[in-house]
Motif scaffolding. Sequence first.
Motif, PDB file in Angstrom:
ATOM      1  N   ARG A  28     133.595  -3.402  51.383  1.00 38.38           N
ATOM      2  CA  ARG A  28     132.897  -4.652  51.716  1.00 38.38           C
ATOM      3  C   ARG A  28     133.767  -5.873  51.461  1.00 38.38           C
ATOM      4  O   ARG A  28     133.628  -6.899  52.127  1.00 38.38           O
ATOM      5  CB  ARG A  28     131.611  -4.779  50.890  1.00 38.38           C
ATOM      6  N   ARG A  29     134.649  -5.779  50.500  1.00 35.45           N
ATOM      7  CA  ARG A  29     135.464  -6.937  50.110  1.00 35.45           C
ATOM      8  C   ARG A  29     136.744  -7.061  50.939  1.00 35.45           C
ATOM      9  O   ARG A  29     137.493  -8.019  50.759  1.00 35.45           O
ATOM     10  CB  ARG A  29     135.826  -6.835  48.627  1.00 35.45           C
ATOM     11  N   ARG A  30     136.996  -6.083  51.825  1.00 30.67           N
ATOM     12  CA  ARG A  30     138.226  -6.103  52.602  1.00 30.67           C
ATOM     13  C   ARG A  30     137.972  -6.686  53.987  1.00 30.67           C
ATOM     14  O   ARG A  30     137.270  -6.093  54.810  1.00 30.67           O
ATOM     15  CB  ARG A  30     138.789  -4.682  52.756  1.00 30.67           C
ATOM     16  N   PRO A  31     138.519  -7.864  54.297  1.00 35.06           N
ATOM     17  CA  PRO A  31     138.238  -8.482  55.603  1.00 35.06           C
ATOM     18  C   PRO A  31     138.779  -7.682  56.785  1.00 35.06           C
ATOM     19  O   PRO A  31     138.280  -7.825  57.902  1.00 35.06           O
ATOM     20  CB  PRO A  31     138.927  -9.850  55.494  1.00 35.06           C
ATOM     21  N   ASP A  32     139.780  -6.858  56.572  1.00 31.28           N
ATOM     22  CA  ASP A  32     140.344  -6.068  57.669  1.00 31.28           C
ATOM     23  C   ASP A  32     139.570  -4.783  57.931  1.00 31.28           C
ATOM     24  O   ASP A  32     139.799  -4.123  58.949  1.00 31.28           O
ATOM     25  CB  ASP A  32     141.803  -5.714  57.376  1.00 31.28           C
ATOM     26  N   THR A  42     137.420  13.308  68.141  1.00 33.72           N
ATOM     27  CA  THR A  42     136.423  12.516  67.413  1.00 33.72           C
ATOM     28  C   THR A  42     135.097  13.247  67.354  1.00 33.72           C
ATOM     29  O   THR A  42     134.435  13.284  66.304  1.00 33.72           O
ATOM     30  CB  THR A  42     136.254  11.149  68.097  1.00 33.72           C
ATOM     31  N   ARG A  43     134.701  13.859  68.446  1.00 37.84           N
ATOM     32  CA  ARG A  43     133.423  14.557  68.482  1.00 37.84           C
ATOM     33  C   ARG A  43     133.397  15.755  67.527  1.00 37.84           C
ATOM     34  O   ARG A  43     132.364  16.074  66.950  1.00 37.84           O
ATOM     35  CB  ARG A  43     133.115  15.004  69.913  1.00 37.84           C
ATOM     36  N   VAL A  44     134.544  16.417  67.346  1.00 35.15           N
ATOM     37  CA  VAL A  44     134.597  17.572  66.451  1.00 35.15           C
ATOM     38  C   VAL A  44     134.145  17.200  65.039  1.00 35.15           C
ATOM     39  O   VAL A  44     133.407  17.947  64.401  1.00 35.15           O
ATOM     40  CB  VAL A  44     136.026  18.159  66.419  1.00 35.15           C
ATOM     41  N   VAL A  45     134.562  16.015  64.565  1.00 36.72           N
ATOM     42  CA  VAL A  45     134.263  15.655  63.170  1.00 36.72           C
ATOM     43  C   VAL A  45     133.021  14.779  63.021  1.00 36.72           C
ATOM     44  O   VAL A  45     132.403  14.767  61.951  1.00 36.72           O
ATOM     45  CB  VAL A  45     135.481  14.950  62.524  1.00 36.72           C
ATOM     46  N   VAL A  46     132.634  14.061  64.082  1.00 38.48           N
ATOM     47  CA  VAL A  46     131.527  13.109  63.966  1.00 38.48           C
ATOM     48  C   VAL A  46     130.202  13.704  64.432  1.00 38.48           C
ATOM     49  O   VAL A  46     129.152  13.463  63.817  1.00 38.48           O
ATOM     50  CB  VAL A  46     131.842  11.809  64.748  1.00 38.48           C
ATOM     51  N   ARG A  47     130.241  14.485  65.494  1.00 37.59           N
ATOM     52  CA  ARG A  47     129.001  14.971  66.086  1.00 37.59           C
ATOM     53  C   ARG A  47     128.177  15.848  65.136  1.00 37.59           C
ATOM     54  O   ARG A  47     126.941  15.762  65.145  1.00 37.59           O
ATOM     55  CB  ARG A  47     129.300  15.735  67.382  1.00 37.59           C
ATOM     56  N   PRO A  48     128.776  16.692  64.285  1.00 43.86           N
ATOM     57  CA  PRO A  48     127.949  17.507  63.380  1.00 43.86           C
ATOM     58  C   PRO A  48     127.127  16.694  62.383  1.00 43.86           C
ATOM     59  O   PRO A  48     126.141  17.205  61.846  1.00 43.86           O
ATOM     60  CB  PRO A  48     128.982  18.379  62.658  1.00 43.86           C
ATOM     61  N   GLY A  49     127.509  15.448  62.147  1.00 46.38           N
ATOM     62  CA  GLY A  49     126.751  14.588  61.237  1.00 46.38           C
ATOM     63  C   GLY A  49     127.612  13.465  60.707  1.00 46.38           C
ATOM     64  O   GLY A  49     128.797  13.656  60.425  1.00 46.38           O
ATOM     65  N   HIS A  50     127.035  12.272  60.594  1.00 43.89           N
ATOM     66  CA  HIS A  50     127.771  11.132  60.074  1.00 43.89           C
ATOM     67  C   HIS A  50     126.782  10.092  59.542  1.00 43.89           C
ATOM     68  O   HIS A  50     125.595  10.130  59.865  1.00 43.89           O
ATOM     69  CB  HIS A  50     128.653  10.498  61.159  1.00 43.89           C
ATOM     70  N   ARG A  51     127.307   9.177  58.742  1.00 41.75           N
ATOM     71  CA  ARG A  51     126.485   8.074  58.234  1.00 41.75           C
ATOM     72  C   ARG A  51     127.351   6.824  58.159  1.00 41.75           C
ATOM     73  O   ARG A  51     128.417   6.840  57.549  1.00 41.75           O
ATOM     74  CB  ARG A  51     125.933   8.414  56.846  1.00 41.75           C
ATOM     75  N   VAL A  52     126.901   5.759  58.808  1.00 43.83           N
ATOM     76  CA  VAL A  52     127.628   4.492  58.778  1.00 43.83           C
ATOM     77  C   VAL A  52     127.311   3.797  57.461  1.00 43.83           C
ATOM     78  O   VAL A  52     126.199   3.346  57.227  1.00 43.83           O
ATOM     79  CB  VAL A  52     127.250   3.599  59.974  1.00 43.83           C
ATOM     80  N   MET A  53     128.306   3.748  56.591  1.00 44.67           N
ATOM     81  CA  MET A  53     128.138   3.129  55.278  1.00 44.67           C
ATOM     82  C   MET A  53     128.390   1.626  55.328  1.00 44.67           C
ATOM     83  O   MET A  53     127.846   0.864  54.540  1.00 44.67           O
ATOM     84  CB  MET A  53     129.115   3.759  54.272  1.00 44.67           C
ATOM     85  N   LEU A  54     129.232   1.219  56.260  1.00 42.18           N
ATOM     86  CA  LEU A  54     129.586  -0.190  56.424  1.00 42.18           C
ATOM     87  C   LEU A  54     129.960  -0.393  57.881  1.00 42.18           C
ATOM     88  O   LEU A  54     130.684   0.413  58.459  1.00 42.18           O
ATOM     89  CB  LEU A  54     130.771  -0.542  55.511  1.00 42.18           C
ATOM     90  N   GLY A  55     129.450  -1.454  58.473  1.00 42.65           N
ATOM     91  CA  GLY A  55     129.758  -1.733  59.876  1.00 42.65           C
ATOM     92  C   GLY A  55     128.565  -2.242  60.655  1.00 42.65           C
ATOM     93  O   GLY A  55     128.719  -2.849  61.702  1.00 42.65           O
ATOM     94  N   GLY A  56     127.371  -1.958  60.144  1.00 46.43           N
ATOM     95  CA  GLY A  56     126.179  -2.519  60.749  1.00 46.43           C
ATOM     96  C   GLY A  56     125.803  -1.903  62.080  1.00 46.43           C
ATOM     97  O   GLY A  56     126.280  -0.839  62.480  1.00 46.43           O
ATOM     98  N   ALA A  57     124.922  -2.620  62.808  1.00 46.08           N
ATOM     99  CA  ALA A  57     124.342  -2.106  64.042  1.00 46.08           C
ATOM    100  C   ALA A  57     125.392  -1.839  65.118  1.00 46.08           C
ATOM    101  O   ALA A  57     125.250  -0.898  65.915  1.00 46.08           O
ATOM    102  CB  ALA A  57     123.305  -3.090  64.568  1.00 46.08           C
ATOM    103  N   ALA A  58     126.441  -2.637  65.152  1.00 42.60           N
ATOM    104  CA  ALA A  58     127.465  -2.461  66.191  1.00 42.60           C
ATOM    105  C   ALA A  58     128.128  -1.088  66.082  1.00 42.60           C
ATOM    106  O   ALA A  58     128.310  -0.385  67.088  1.00 42.60           O
ATOM    107  CB  ALA A  58     128.514  -3.562  66.095  1.00 42.60           C
ATOM    108  N   TRP A  59     128.472  -0.692  64.863  1.00 39.63           N
ATOM    109  CA  TRP A  59     129.109   0.615  64.683  1.00 39.63           C
ATOM    110  C   TRP A  59     128.091   1.749  64.755  1.00 39.63           C
ATOM    111  O   TRP A  59     128.420   2.851  65.194  1.00 39.63           O
ATOM    112  CB  TRP A  59     129.902   0.650  63.386  1.00 39.63           C
ATOM    113  N   GLU A  60     126.866   1.489  64.342  1.00 40.31           N
ATOM    114  CA  GLU A  60     125.811   2.505  64.535  1.00 40.31           C
ATOM    115  C   GLU A  60     125.680   2.834  66.021  1.00 40.31           C
ATOM    116  O   GLU A  60     125.569   4.005  66.410  1.00 40.31           O
ATOM    117  CB  GLU A  60     124.474   1.978  64.004  1.00 40.31           C
ATOM    118  N   LYS A  61     125.701   1.791  66.850  1.00 45.54           N
ATOM    119  CA  LYS A  61     125.575   1.997  68.292  1.00 45.54           C
ATOM    120  C   LYS A  61     126.776   2.752  68.842  1.00 45.54           C
ATOM    121  O   LYS A  61     126.633   3.644  69.692  1.00 45.54           O
ATOM    122  CB  LYS A  61     125.425   0.647  68.987  1.00 45.54           C
TER     123      LYS A  61
END
Length: 306
Positions: free
Chosen positions: A25-29, A138-157
């Motif tokens: 959260r504290r990293r602007p990049d 990307t689908r191999v590692v993300v599709r089985p399950g993921h959770r957006v911890m930081l990034g908000g609605a834009a990254w959820e979408k």
Amino acid sequence: MRRVSPISDRMTAEEIENRIVEWARRRPDVSALVQIGSRVQPGGQVDAWSDLDFQLFSTNPARYRDAGWLAAIAPCWSTHLERTERGVDKLSVVFAGGCEVDLVLMPSRLMKLVYWAMARPAWRGLYPATLRRAIANTRVVVRPGHRVMLGGAAWEKRLAAAANPWPEEAFSAADFEFHVRGFWRHSVWVQKKIARGELRAAARWNHVELMDHLLALLAEEARLAGRPARPEARKAEQWLDARRLRQTDIATCLDAKALARALLAEIELCEEVSCSVAQSGGFAQTDHSAVAAWLRAELDKILARP
């Protein structure tokens, strides 16, 4: 608001997770932090030994290749940076107390493009091969399950695109030939190492090369039979049928006869599964009976030694 514990030399996985999120959260990049792996997969087998897996999206991910910044999260016992076979940098950390964390360092701009394209499968034919490969990885590692911890609605979408139907990359005739030919070429190499007494090299290449080719063929056989196979032997115990499970239960050790018996079992398995895949997938099959006969004869000599 997540509760962040003071830094100590014995932190739980949950405490480490909280500290990573607060650090990000504290990293602007850092534009997003996404948790992947068994801890966020439905039905994932999670216990006290399960590690933490994250994708760290940054406008400058290279800055995190140097592991010095991790001390701000918790004391570290060990760090290791590697370039994975999917072409991304992964920083693996063992924090004090034994908590393992994998941080995949992802370029934000490129991954926005990958997810944008992933959300539009109808345009797949227009995408270059590198982009299609990035989507598949990307689908191999993300599709089985993921959770957006930081990034908000834009990254959820963006990550929601992983749930969209997407044509799997077909196992081509070239893929079939690559794995079959690779198996026989390396079988000869392994046999010679066994015969020479270079048992450690034989054992290493048996696992690194021979099983890699066999598992690729076994995964295609399972897919052709309608079973949801995954690459790299992931969850293989769930998609191999009973017979193939028995046939892949091959013991090896630094003993010439044990390695010869293992190679003989793998030869038989390759002959069976390559024939099965060729018939079901409509692939032409190259005749490898001559090299198979030679290998069996040479391995029998090793087994006949006093």
